[in-house]
Write an enzyme that holds these catalytic residues in place. Structure first.
Site, PDB file in Angstrom:
ATOM      1  N   TYR A  64      -9.035 -10.411  -6.655  1.00 27.17           N
ATOM      2  CA  TYR A  64      -9.012  -9.063  -7.230  1.00 27.17           C
ATOM      3  C   TYR A  64      -9.878  -9.008  -8.486  1.00 27.17           C
ATOM      4  O   TYR A  64     -10.686  -8.087  -8.668  1.00 27.17           O
ATOM      5  CB  TYR A  64      -7.568  -8.661  -7.550  1.00 27.17           C
ATOM      6  CG  TYR A  64      -7.442  -7.377  -8.323  1.00 27.17           C
ATOM      7  CD1 TYR A  64      -7.728  -6.151  -7.743  1.00 27.17           C
ATOM      8  CD2 TYR A  64      -7.029  -7.407  -9.659  1.00 27.17           C
ATOM      9  CE1 TYR A  64      -7.607  -4.966  -8.460  1.00 27.17           C
ATOM     10  CE2 TYR A  64      -6.901  -6.231 -10.378  1.00 27.17           C
ATOM     11  CZ  TYR A  64      -7.193  -5.009  -9.784  1.00 27.17           C
ATOM     12  OH  TYR A  64      -7.083  -3.839 -10.511  1.00 27.17           O
ATOM     13  N   GLU A  67      -1.172   2.218 -10.731  1.00 28.77           N
ATOM     14  CA  GLU A  67      -0.907   1.892 -12.139  1.00 28.77           C
ATOM     15  C   GLU A  67       0.442   2.461 -12.564  1.00 28.77           C
ATOM     16  O   GLU A  67       1.177   1.835 -13.330  1.00 28.77           O
ATOM     17  CB  GLU A  67      -2.028   2.438 -13.037  1.00 28.77           C
ATOM     18  CG  GLU A  67      -3.372   1.734 -12.891  1.00 28.77           C
ATOM     19  CD  GLU A  67      -3.392   0.303 -13.416  1.00 28.77           C
ATOM     20  OE1 GLU A  67      -2.400  -0.121 -14.050  1.00 28.77           O
ATOM     21  OE2 GLU A  67      -4.397  -0.389 -13.187  1.00 28.77           O
ATOM     22  N   TRP A  83       1.437  -6.766 -12.178  1.00 26.96           N
ATOM     23  CA  TRP A  83       0.415  -6.252 -11.284  1.00 26.96           C
ATOM     24  C   TRP A  83       0.414  -7.023  -9.961  1.00 26.96           C
ATOM     25  O   TRP A  83       0.100  -6.457  -8.910  1.00 26.96           O
ATOM     26  CB  TRP A  83      -0.947  -6.315 -11.955  1.00 26.96           C
ATOM     27  CG  TRP A  83      -2.048  -5.776 -11.086  1.00 26.96           C
ATOM     28  CD1 TRP A  83      -3.107  -6.462 -10.574  1.00 26.96           C
ATOM     29  CD2 TRP A  83      -2.192  -4.429 -10.598  1.00 26.96           C
ATOM     30  NE1 TRP A  83      -3.888  -5.634  -9.800  1.00 26.96           N
ATOM     31  CE2 TRP A  83      -3.344  -4.388  -9.796  1.00 26.96           C
ATOM     32  CE3 TRP A  83      -1.432  -3.257 -10.759  1.00 26.96           C
ATOM     33  CZ2 TRP A  83      -3.779  -3.220  -9.158  1.00 26.96           C
ATOM     34  CZ3 TRP A  83      -1.862  -2.101 -10.118  1.00 26.96           C
ATOM     35  CH2 TRP A  83      -3.016  -2.085  -9.339  1.00 26.96           C
TER      36      TRP A  83
END
Length: 208
Positions: free
Chosen positions: A38, A60, A68
Site C-alpha cells: 500500500y 478514512e 489502518w
C-alpha cells in the site's frame, strides 16, 4: 577540545527502515507486506477522480479510532458492500441497506459510520453543482508541505485540514474531522509526509 559547528552537528536519527530490497520506508510500512505494498503503490499518490476520492473519504472515516491495517484488510468487503463506492448508488441506499450493512461481517459494523457514508455520498452528488468533490478538496492544498525526518515530526492535523473539515461539514459531510482530513490529505497526495529519506519522498509529483 574541538568545537562542533552547526554544519558538523550530527543529524537526528531517521525512523526509516531499509528493507531487504534496499528501499527505505517508515516503520509502519516496513513489516506487514500488505501495508508495504500500500505504501509503495498507493499512499501519497494523487487522487483526482470523484469515485476514488469518495472511497478514500469513506474509508478514512471508518478508520477513525481503528488501525489502518484493519480497514485495508477489509477493503474488498467494503467495496462489495458499498457498491464499489459509486456515489450515486450509495446515495440511494435506504434503511434496508443500513440493516444489510450492519449485518455484514466483512466490514466495520458501526451504525454511525455506515450512515455517515450514505450521507457523504449524497453530499458528494450535491457538490457536483458547485464544481465537484475533487476540485473542492484539492482547493485546500496548502502552500507548503511537512518535511519530516522522523515519524515524530509528522503532525496529525494542520490549518489546512481544519479548514477542509469545516468546509466539508458546511456542505453536508460528516465524520470529516481535522485529523481525519489530515490523513486524507496525506493519502491522496495533497501534502507529502513521506520521511525525507524514504524512497517514496517526492514521488507524487505535487511537491518537489
Amino acid at each position: 577540545m574541538t568545537e562542533i559547528t552547526p554544519a558538523d552537528a550530527p543529524l537526528p536519527a531517521s525512523d526509516a527502515i531499509q528493507g531487504p530490497d534496499g528501499l527505505a520506508r517508515p516503520r509502519w510500512a516496513s513489516v506487514d507486506p500488505m501495508l508495504r505494498d500500500y505504501y509503495d503503490t498507493e499512499w501519497g499518490v494523487p487522487v483526482r477522480e470523484e469515485h476514488a476520492l469518495f472511497e478514500r473519504i469513506s474509508l478514512e472515516a471508518f478508520q477513525s479510532g481503528l488501525s489502518w491495517a484493519i480497514i485495508l484488510r477489509k477493503r474488498p468487503g467494503f467495496r462489495a458492500a458499498f457498491a464499489d463506492f459509486d456515489p450515486d448508488r450509495v446515495a440511494a441506499f435506504d434503511e434496508n441497506d443500513v440493516a444489510r450493512l450492519l449485518d455484514d461481517e466483512k466490514i466495520v459494523r458501526n451504525r454511525l459510520k455506515v450512515r455517515a457514508t450514505i450521507t457523504n455520498a449524497r453530499a458528494t452528488v450535491a457538490l457536483r453543482e458547485h464544481g465537484g468533490l475533487v476540485d473542492f478538496v484539492w482547493s485546500f492544498q496548502p502552500d507548503d508541505t511537512p518535511r519530516p525526518k522522523t515519524q515524530a515530526d509528522v503532525p496529525t492535523s494542520s490549518a489546512a485540514s481544519a479548514a477542509l473539515s469545516k468546509a466539508l461539514k458546511k456542505v453536508g459531510f460528516v465524520f470529516v474531522g481535522p485529523t481525519t482530513m489530515f490523513a486524507l490529505m496525506e493519502a491522496i497526495g495533497i501534502i507529502d509526509t513521506h520521511l525525507l529519506d524514504s524512497h517514496r519522498r517526492g514521488s507524487s509529483g505535487v511537491w518537489g
